[in-house]
Write a protein that holds these residues in place. Structure first.
Motif, PDB file in Angstrom:
ATOM      1  N   UNK A   1      30.491  69.293  31.786  1.00 19.11           N
ATOM      2  CA  UNK A   1      29.311  68.428  31.779  1.00 19.11           C
ATOM      3  C   UNK A   1      28.906  68.112  33.215  1.00 19.11           C
ATOM      4  N   UNK A   2      27.605  68.182  33.503  1.00 15.18           N
ATOM      5  CA  UNK A   2      27.128  67.796  34.823  1.00 15.18           C
ATOM      6  C   UNK A   2      27.049  66.290  34.976  1.00 15.18           C
ATOM      7  N   UNK A   3      26.260  65.624  34.113  1.00 16.84           N
ATOM      8  CA  UNK A   3      26.109  64.166  34.135  1.00 16.84           C
ATOM      9  C   UNK A   3      26.159  63.624  32.711  1.00 16.84           C
ATOM     10  N   UNK A   4      26.924  62.551  32.516  1.00 14.89           N
ATOM     11  CA  UNK A   4      26.974  61.858  31.234  1.00 14.89           C
ATOM     12  C   UNK A   4      26.624  60.398  31.462  1.00 14.89           C
TER      13      UNK A   4
ATOM     14  N   UNK B   1      23.102  67.541  31.528  1.00 10.22           N
ATOM     15  CA  UNK B   1      22.784  66.104  31.475  1.00 10.22           C
ATOM     16  C   UNK B   1      22.710  65.674  30.018  1.00 10.22           C
ATOM     17  N   UNK B   2      23.491  64.657  29.658  1.00 16.65           N
ATOM     18  CA  UNK B   2      23.398  64.115  28.303  1.00 16.65           C
ATOM     19  C   UNK B   2      23.305  62.603  28.347  1.00 16.65           C
TER      20      UNK B   2
ATOM     21  N   UNK C   1      27.196  66.258  40.835  1.00 18.23           N
ATOM     22  CA  UNK C   1      26.504  66.468  39.560  1.00 18.23           C
ATOM     23  C   UNK C   1      26.839  67.836  38.976  1.00 18.23           C
ATOM     24  N   UNK C   2      27.960  68.402  39.415  1.00 15.25           N
ATOM     25  CA  UNK C   2      28.443  69.675  38.876  1.00 15.25           C
ATOM     26  C   UNK C   2      29.783  69.442  38.194  1.00 15.25           C
ATOM     27  N   UNK C   3      29.929  69.976  36.990  1.00 21.53           N
ATOM     28  CA  UNK C   3      31.197  69.899  36.275  1.00 21.53           C
ATOM     29  C   UNK C   3      31.404  71.155  35.457  1.00 21.53           C
TER      30      UNK C   3
END
Length: 201
Positions: free
Chosen positions: A145-148, A111-112, A140-142
């Motif tokens: 990045x999970x979440x931007x 998460x950023x 919310x999985x990448x």
């Protein structure tokens, strides 16, 4: 079995040539009161405007597991949760590593909420798993990045061979994008000399 840094406060951090290999990081219920995230390098930063920089740092052949029932727990390779200053990852790699949590996951960050630059990093052959059931919701999985939630993010990386999955209706379903969720009008730029399995840009 613990991450290098739990939280930074408002201190600038620079990691140079740090290599983490065959680590077994397991954070169980109650280990961290913040409930924000864990990672091999920095668990979370939610205060101040100081920056974090990773230069030629590596995470290989490791396990980073957030085995907690707290659904806010996120999990990543470099930094679990970030809200302050900016993060820069120059070179380095995340390879042959298991990253698993109830909430968001990603090889670089879960998460950023602040600017992120990834330049020349290899993200390869990892198993990245979010166990929260996101049926009818944004994943919310990448692999990166999970979440931007913010613009000014630039990704120049080689991303290949990762098994990234999101729980959908009780089944771990493959994710074929390098990020899970992008909100608040965030924009990610994929640099021209990147190499990714599948790119949603």
């Amino acid at each position: 079995k613990m991450p290098l840094v739990e939280t930074t406060g408002d201190i600038e951090l620079i990691f140079n040539n740090v290599k983490i290999d065959k680590a077994d990081i397991l954070v169980e219920n109650g280990a961290y009161a913040n409930g924000l995230g864990i990672a091999a390098f920095v668990c979370y930063k939610n205060l101040g405007k100081s920056d974090i920089q990773f230069n030629n740092c590596e995470i290989t052949n490791s396990k980073i597991i957030a085995d907690a029932q707290n659904e806010n727990i996120r999990d990543a390779g470099f930094i679990g949760y970030y809200d302050g200053g900016k993060v820069t990852v120059n070179g380095g790699k995340v390879e042959n590593t298991t990253i698993e949590a109830v909430n968001g996951v990603g090889a670089i960050t879960a998460f950023t909420d602040k600017p992120l630059t990834v330049d020349g990093t290899v993200i390869k052959n990892n198993t990245i798993t979010s166990k929260e059931d996101r049926t009818g919701k944004t994943i919310i999985a990448g692999s990166v990045i999970g979440t931007a939630t913010v613009s000014a993010m630039s990704i120049k990386a080689t991303v290949s061979g990762n098994k990234t999955t999101q729980n959908i209706g009780g089944t771990q379903t493959p994710v074929t994008t390098i990020y899970g969720r992008v909100i608040n009008g965030a924009e990610l730029t994929l640099e021209a000399n990147s190499s990714c399995d599948k790119v949603p840009f």
